[in-house]
Design an enzyme around this catalytic site. Structure first.
Site, PDB file in Angstrom:
ATOM      1  N   LYS A   1       0.797  -1.221   0.000  1.00  0.00           N
ATOM      2  CA  LYS A   1       0.000   0.000   0.000  1.00  0.00           C
ATOM      3  C   LYS A   1       0.835   1.279   0.000  1.00  0.00           C
ATOM      4  O   LYS A   1       0.365   2.329  -0.421  1.00  0.00           O
ATOM      5  CB  LYS A   1      -0.941  -0.006   1.204  1.00  0.00           C
ATOM      6  CG  LYS A   1      -2.103  -0.967   1.098  1.00  0.00           C
ATOM      7  CD  LYS A   1      -3.171  -0.476   0.136  1.00  0.00           C
ATOM      8  CE  LYS A   1      -4.422  -1.308   0.210  1.00  0.00           C
ATOM      9  NZ  LYS A   1      -5.485  -0.790  -0.671  1.00  0.00           N
TER      10      LYS A   1
ATOM     11  N   SER B   1       0.902  -9.787  -0.406  1.00  0.00           N
ATOM     12  CA  SER B   1       0.582  -8.361  -0.384  1.00  0.00           C
ATOM     13  C   SER B   1       0.737  -7.697   0.972  1.00  0.00           C
ATOM     14  O   SER B   1       0.807  -6.463   1.043  1.00  0.00           O
ATOM     15  CB  SER B   1      -0.846  -8.146  -0.896  1.00  0.00           C
ATOM     16  OG  SER B   1      -1.772  -8.896  -0.126  1.00  0.00           O
TER      17      SER B   1
END
Length: 531
Positions: free
Chosen positions: A75, A328
């Site tokens: 992110k 992720s």
């Protein structure tokens, strides 16, 4: 388990260069990705081989280690790219976002590097560990509302009234382009890839990777992977436009998004080759695979892509392919590991969960074990009941080690029934795995009408008191089991002395404001808890 949901082929071949509602074409995205200054804040993460899993699948499997970013998630790429592009006045005023997860940390870290104010609006039920992590990165935390939608409304209000710039978690071209640098690194690190698997929540990462890969190396298949309890992209593809899910599961919290973005839907529906949905058990098995192969501890949403890779490789009988997946994120609540460990065996088809009736007499367990044919028993739950008649069999909850998946489970049930036992396969029964396995030994009293409900229960001070206050004292609670897996929401199983026509009870349930389901007819509940 659910079947893969393919993206409509017509969508993939249309509008090859048209701009979407944002005005960005694929060419615009490519230019933005190639010049994105994300490495002022992000790391160029390794693509690491998974040797044990590669051997099992007969393919070369590699994992992209985005957990090695400073905020332990990809992110930071999108947040920094969007914030770096702001003008001088926007930087002076600062930014705001709503998030209880990895996006919050990405915005806070980016703001600290750029010398900006960052207001992070988080739901009041956000665990303290996440609040403290954002503050440690320099973010200003404001707690508002008891869910993401309420927090987002407060963030948008702050943007309007305080002059702050709202940084969207996924549905923003510059955020998408920042995430797209993951795709650029992937093809630089292995130009011979056959398939890339990317997790899908709101669609930012999947959009960014796909728009980059499909322009530079279109022969590489890009597969999106969703959790079956938050498959908002699959729902949008089916409807032909983004739709809002009624509810989402919270096990894979990082992808628990109710509605895919407008721009991310456009890009994903045009560019992804396929979308696969996976279960919590499959994700848990993928978390273990990552640990065993590369000694990384992924959060559930971080292992979604690997779970999809494994499913896709088996369903499509892949051999000698080069496969990559994105790990992720690794912002895991430590206590969630207990649940993940427990469920990983089932996700890997290595354990069967059964309910079995056996005679209430000496030697029954020995004879039962003999029927299993040498298979290891992983769990055995039973309690003697003095109220049971001599003719009534005992009911046991048993786990059995397996290697052959559904077919072997069916064989075990058949062997038990041939030996005179009554058995039921509960391996896919969520209530059995979350609650019932901890509650063996008590059954409903004779003559008492009972209705059973499961709840998702916010982990916050006062939640239990609110639960009881709303219910009042109208109904007697006859069963109560609470289970937390370390996420923001715990799970409650609760029974009330009430008949099937008691509509006032469900009206009270609606007033609670919690997600609930009636479980009175669930097979595991009827087998072990009902009368």
């Amino acid at each position: 388990m659910t079947e893969p949901a393919a993206v409509q082929p017509a969508a993939r071949t249309a509008a090859t260069s048209a701009a979407g509602p944002t005005g960005w074409t694929r060419s615009d995205y490519l230019k933005e990705i190639l010049r994105a200054p994300v490495y002022e804040a992000a790391e160029h993460t390794p693509l690491q081989p998974m040797e044990a899993l590669s051997s099992r699948l007969g393919c070369t499997v590699q994992v992209k280690r985005e957990d090695l970013q400073a905020v332990h998630s990809f992110k930071i790429r999108g947040a920094y790219n969007a914030m770096r592009s702001l003008g001088e006045q926007e930087r002076l005023r600062g930014v705001v976002t709503a998030s209880a997860g990895n996006h919050a940390q990405g915005v806070a870290r980016s703001a600290a590097l750029l010398g900006m104010r960052a207001l992070i609006v988080m739901p009041t039920v956000t665990p303290r560990i996440k609040v403290d992590a954002v503050r440690a990165l320099g973010g200003e935390v404001r707690l508002a509302g008891d869910n993401f939608d309420a927090a987002k409304a407060e963030a948008l209000r702050a943007a309007r009234e305080e002059g702050l710039t709202y940084i969207a978690p996924f549905d923003d071209p510059r955020v998408i382009a920042g995430q797209g640098t993951v795709g650029l690194e992937l093809i630089q690190q292995d130009a011979d890839l056959d398939c890339v698997f990317v997790p899908v929540g709101g669609g930012g990462l999947a959009s960014g990777v796909a728009v980059l890969v499909k322009q530079l190396m279109p022969e590489i298949r890009v597969i999106g992977v969703e959790h079956e309890e938050s498959a908002c992209l699959s729902a949008a593809v089916l409807a032909g436009q983004p739709v809002t899910l009624t509810r989402v599961g919270l096990f894979a919290e990082g992808v628990a998004v109710r509605r895919v973005g407008e721009e991310t839907y456009r890009l994903c529906s045009e560019l992804l080759d396929d979308v696969v949905t996976v279960s919590s058990d499959e994700v848990s098995a993928a978390v273990r695979d990552i640990f065993e192969d590369v000694r990384a501890i992924s959060e559930p949403s971080g292992a979604i892509a690997l779970a999809g890779l494994k499913r896709y490789a088996v369903d499509h009988d892949l051999h000698d392919q080069r496969l990559a997946c994105v790990l992720s994120g690794a912002n895991l609540n430590f206590h969630q590991l207990r649940y993940i460990s427990e469920r990983s065996e089932i996700g890997e088809q290595r354990e069967a969960i059964l309910g079995v009736r056996i005679p209430e007499e000496q030697g029954s367990f020995l004879r039962f074990a003999a029927v299993l044919g040498g298979r290891s028993v992983t769990e055995f739950n039973y309690r003697f009941s003095a109220s049971r008649t001599e003719a009534e069999p005992a009911r046991i909850f048993v786990g059995v080690r397996t290697t052959g998946g559904y077919q072997e489970r069916a064989e075990i049930v058949a062997d038990l029934e041939e030996a005179g036992y009554s058995a039921i396969d509960l391996t896919e029964d969520e209530l059995a795995k979350v609650h019932v396995r901890s509650m063996i030994g008590g059954r409903a009293a004779a003559g008492v009408a009972e209705r059973l409900f499961s709840f998702l229960f916010p982990e916050s001070p006062g939640a239990l008191l609110h639960f009881l206050e709303v219910l009042g004292t109208r109904w007697n609670i006859t069963l109560f089991h609470y289970r937390t897996d370390g996420a923001d929401y715990g799970r409650i199983l609760c029974a009330f002395a009430a008949g099937p026509d008691d509509t006032e009870l469900t009206e009270h349930m609606d007033r609670l404001g919690y997600t609930y389901n009636e479980e009175t007819a669930d097979p595991a509940a009827r087998f072990f808890l009902g009368r």
